[in-house]
Design an enzyme around this catalytic site. Sequence first.
Site, PDB file in Angstrom:
ATOM      1  N   SER A 183       0.792  -1.228   0.000  1.00 48.27           N
ATOM      2  CA  SER A 183       0.000   0.000   0.000  1.00 48.27           C
ATOM      3  C   SER A 183       0.825   1.278   0.000  1.00 48.27           C
ATOM      4  O   SER A 183       0.319   2.328  -0.356  1.00 48.27           O
ATOM      5  CB  SER A 183      -0.944  -0.005   1.194  1.00 48.27           C
ATOM      6  OG  SER A 183      -0.232  -0.216   2.398  1.00 48.27           O
ATOM      7  N   HIS A 211      -5.619  -3.075  -2.468  1.00 43.77           N
ATOM      8  CA  HIS A 211      -5.213  -2.050  -3.447  1.00 43.77           C
ATOM      9  C   HIS A 211      -5.169  -2.566  -4.878  1.00 43.77           C
ATOM     10  O   HIS A 211      -4.865  -1.790  -5.785  1.00 43.77           O
ATOM     11  CB  HIS A 211      -3.842  -1.482  -3.068  1.00 43.77           C
ATOM     12  CG  HIS A 211      -3.880  -0.686  -1.809  1.00 43.77           C
ATOM     13  ND1 HIS A 211      -4.168   0.653  -1.791  1.00 43.77           N
ATOM     14  CD2 HIS A 211      -3.718  -1.061  -0.520  1.00 43.77           C
ATOM     15  CE1 HIS A 211      -4.156   1.080  -0.533  1.00 43.77           C
ATOM     16  NE2 HIS A 211      -3.890   0.066   0.253  1.00 43.77           N
ATOM     17  N   LYS A 242     -11.787   1.490  -1.434  1.00 45.81           N
ATOM     18  CA  LYS A 242     -10.820   2.033  -2.395  1.00 45.81           C
ATOM     19  C   LYS A 242     -11.478   2.053  -3.791  1.00 45.81           C
ATOM     20  O   LYS A 242     -12.275   2.929  -4.053  1.00 45.81           O
ATOM     21  CB  LYS A 242      -9.526   1.242  -2.317  1.00 45.81           C
ATOM     22  CG  LYS A 242      -8.985   1.255  -0.846  1.00 45.81           C
ATOM     23  CD  LYS A 242      -7.640   0.641  -0.678  1.00 45.81           C
ATOM     24  CE  LYS A 242      -7.305   0.361   0.782  1.00 45.81           C
ATOM     25  NZ  LYS A 242      -7.319   1.499   1.678  1.00 45.81           N
TER      26      LYS A 242
END
Length: 394
Positions: A183, A211, A242
């Site tokens: 990340s 991610h 996200k």
Amino acid sequence: MEKLFRKAQKYTLPQEIKKMGLYPYFIPADGIIGPITQIQGKPTIMFGSNNYMGLTNRPEMIKAGCQALKDHGTGCTGSRFLNGTLDLHLELEEKLAKFMGKEAAVTFSTGYQTNLGVISGLATKGDYIISDSLNHASIVDGCRLSYAETKVYKHNNMEDLERVLQSIPANKGKLIVSDGVFSMEGSLAPIPELVELSEQYSARLMIDDAHGVGYLGDHGEGVGGHFGLMDRIDLVVGTFSKSFASIGGFCVSTEDVANYIQHHARSFIFSASLLPPAVAAIIKAIELIEKSEDLRKKVMSNARLFESGLRKLGFETGGSETPVVPVYVRDELKVFKVWKELLAEGLYSNPVRAPGVAEGDELLRNSLMATHTEEQIQDALDIYEKIGRKFDMI
Ligand code: PMP
């Protein structure tokens, strides 16, 4: 009482940094977190979000959320286990399992809770967890919460992982855990080697693809798809905060494992379920991601444009392969100073220092969206060039 609170009274670091005018946290944004975001009344290029697919302001997402609010109210007021399951939650889990190419999905209220619950629920006394040294804090905390023994291997170092695997008795339960996309560094985990080693040593492999899901793979299913190895990863966890532009977390695996987690993950059982507008927005996000090859490609080409521009200017970027593009500053005060000047010029990035990264690896974390324009990226490079020269970084 006095002893307990003394450390709080002595903790003045934030105030000291505020006095220097360098405190970078809790800065409020107005309106929607998009490619350009209003920060303290000023339109600012947003390179500090995880909104990789740029979906936070999509009318379809907002409409779906509003409709769910009308249909199901403001909250479920209970755990998924009891009164907190709506048809909508089941619809999401079914769609997600298909999207990820796994038998079953379990959704949690955050990604953080997912790692806590999945790791501590699955790995118990007598088992071993083998964890990458740069894994996310929620994995570290999941390991701490588990009664299994945790062993850490050097970041992405497969020789070290094999050394650790060899040191564990063959008959023990073993769970290898790694971020899919790291990340802070934006690097990919070596999935083919992780798969090989997990199979060779009869360990189970869990990838936290918080991610990577959304833009990597055939249709956004993440790093497993990117390497064509999804079927050989035992368990994938991720987040909806996200690329899915909402909130929540998930785990996908076999029916058996999902069933076990539903009945053993304490952060799932003892916490209220996901809000209806969040669930509806996530369902819409899955549909949008699946059909938006253009956005998935764009976020990657935007990232490469920015990263190669930084490298040409002479910045240290660490060779990121994803939309997470770090700029190493390697100084814990300078990283705040540079961050402040970037913001004053109209660019929002995130300054990261220990414990977010190791001491000496202080960096500015930039993250690109599919909806940034090339002009915005060039503006960001111009700002970096100006500030980088001022601070002797280039
Ligand atoms: N895993 C990783 C790798 C993350 O980066 C994050 C969030 N930064 C999480 C888990 C936690 O996700 P959430 O924000 O949904 O709690």
